[in-house]
Scaffold this active site. Structure first.
Site, PDB file in Angstrom:
ATOM      1  CB  THR A 141      94.967  11.202  39.596  1.00 25.92           C
ATOM      2  OG1 THR A 141      93.915  12.159  39.695  1.00 25.92           O
ATOM      3  CG2 THR A 141      94.760  10.185  40.712  1.00 25.92           C
ATOM      4  CG  ASP A 142      94.152  16.563  40.612  1.00 25.34           C
ATOM      5  OD1 ASP A 142      93.442  15.571  40.304  1.00 25.34           O
ATOM      6  OD2 ASP A 142      93.892  17.719  40.226  1.00 25.34           O
ATOM      7  CD  GLU A 143      89.756  12.125  40.679  1.00 29.51           C
ATOM      8  OE1 GLU A 143      89.027  11.472  41.436  1.00 29.51           O
ATOM      9  OE2 GLU A 143      89.571  12.197  39.449  1.00 29.51           O
ATOM     10  CE1 TYR A 166      92.011   6.622  39.045  1.00 34.23           C
ATOM     11  CE2 TYR A 166      91.013   8.734  39.614  1.00 34.23           C
ATOM     12  CZ  TYR A 166      91.986   8.009  38.963  1.00 34.23           C
ATOM     13  OH  TYR A 166      92.958   8.662  38.235  1.00 34.23           O
ATOM     14  CE  LYS A 170      96.946   6.360  39.457  1.00 39.29           C
ATOM     15  NZ  LYS A 170      97.856   5.637  38.520  1.00 39.29           N
TER      16      LYS A 170
END
Length: 363
Positions: A141-143, A166, A170
């Protein structure tokens, strides 16, 4: 395998009953003719009904199992003998990670390590062309990059700066995937994507939750001032991008997949209301349902992806127009109550969704 129906391969997909995973599995089997084994623990956000179009199709098998179980993972590698792994299984809901971070560490970090070890053992057993062709695609994810300034964009060179349990889990899984490539030579590829939307989206995330609340005339609660920005990619564009990276990406490299559709949360909700006003004019105006609620902790202000590397190196480009595809998504939920109603009422997950304030989840 790059959109090539003439060469069938065996692909192991983890998390294939989830939102992105099911879109990918359907594309791989129905669109490209590959043989797929879906490994999924069938936890709350997984829905095997999403893969119902493949019932009876000999090219697909659903294996219920936990990516954190080394014995089950190694057994599946031995039995299925995949040509590639596409690893999507993950806990992905930011709000849930705040209340239960341990589940995210277990699935996203330990589970990725188990999958990498299983893939490494399998890959080392291969010889010749089969060994050379094997790939492990880790989907992220870009998060992991944190929050952007108002005019910034994430690239493959962006510094990791996760802000939630989260995104931290990741980020750790991304580092593990790259470490297995550097240390053991495992042929790894990594992708980081922006926010996905489209059919079969579990209704705790922003867009499907707003759709179902609007259908039932419930409030549309928006976090903070609603101006947190995200780049949105249609799940079918994302599935095509993952296949393109698997086929044409350079080993050890990372590719960012985004939809070039940056919108703030309030704009997304307004667009959904406009779509509802067109599709269900007798129930409008739907903007009257919008309400603002207290922001969640650590809510990143802006994410946006520059997908130029993927576009230039592997020839993938997003094709969906956001507003039109958003309206198509609303129409899908209108037409598929049998898919979402059991989830909404808790018959499937044991939870009733839409009554709380998890409105900006995933956004």
């Amino acid at each position: 395998m790059h959109e090539d129906k003439g060469k069938s391969r065996r692909i192991l997909v983890t998390g294939g009953c989830g939102f992105i995973g099911s879109a990918l599995v359907l594309h791989l089997v129905q669109g490209l003719g590959h043989e797929v084994a879906t490994l999924d623990a069938l936890t709350y956000a997984a829905n095997p009904i999403s893969l119902a179009p493949l019932d009876g199709d000999p090219r697909h098998r659903l294996v219920t199992g936990d990516i954190c179980d080394p014995q089950a993972v190694h057994a599946l590698f031995s039995q299925f003998r995949p040509d590639a792994v596409m690893h999507l299984a993950a806990e992905s809901h930011v709000d849930r990670s705040i209340t239960d971070p341990g589940a995210f560490i277990r699935t996203n970090v330990v589970g990725t390590q188990v999958m990498l070890d299983g893939a490494r053992t399998h890959w080392e057993s291969l010889t010749g062309e089969a060994r050379d062709a094997f790939r492990f695609l880790h989907v992220s994810t870009d998060e992991v990059y944190g929050s952007l300034p108002p005019d910034g964009f994430f690239t493959e060179e962006s510094r990791y700066d996760p802000r939630s349990p989260y995104s931290a889990s990741k980020a750790a899984s991304d580092h593990l995937a790259r470490a297995w490539h550097e240390t053991y030579g495992l042929p790894v590829l990594v992708t980081n994507c922006s926010n996905n939307y489209g059919p079969r989206h579990f209704p705790e995330k922003l867009i499907p939750l707003m759709i179902l609340n609007a259908l039932e005339g419930r409030p549309l609660p928006v976090y903070g001032d609603g101006l947190n920005e995200r780049d949105w990619i249609h799940v079918e564009d994302h599935a095509r991008g993952l296949v393109a990276v698997l086929e044409s990406g350079k080993l050890g490299e990372t590719y960012l997949l985004g939809g070039r559709s940056v919108r703030n949360n309030l704009a997304v909700v307004n667009a959904l209301c406009a779509a509802f006003d067109r599709l269900l004019p007798d129930h409008g105006p739907h903007e009257r349902l919008i309400s603002f609620v207290a922001d969640r902790p650590g809510h990143d202000r802006r994410y946006a992806i520059d997908p130029g590397k993927a576009e230039h190196e592997i020839g993938w480009v997003p094709t969906k127009n956001f507003e039109q595809a958003l309206e198509d998504t609303v129409q899908w939920y209108l037409d598929n109550e049998a898919w979402w109603r059991p989830i909404r009422e808790g018959r499937y997950t044991g939870e009733r969704l839409g009554l709380g304030v998890s409105a900006a989840a995933g956004a």
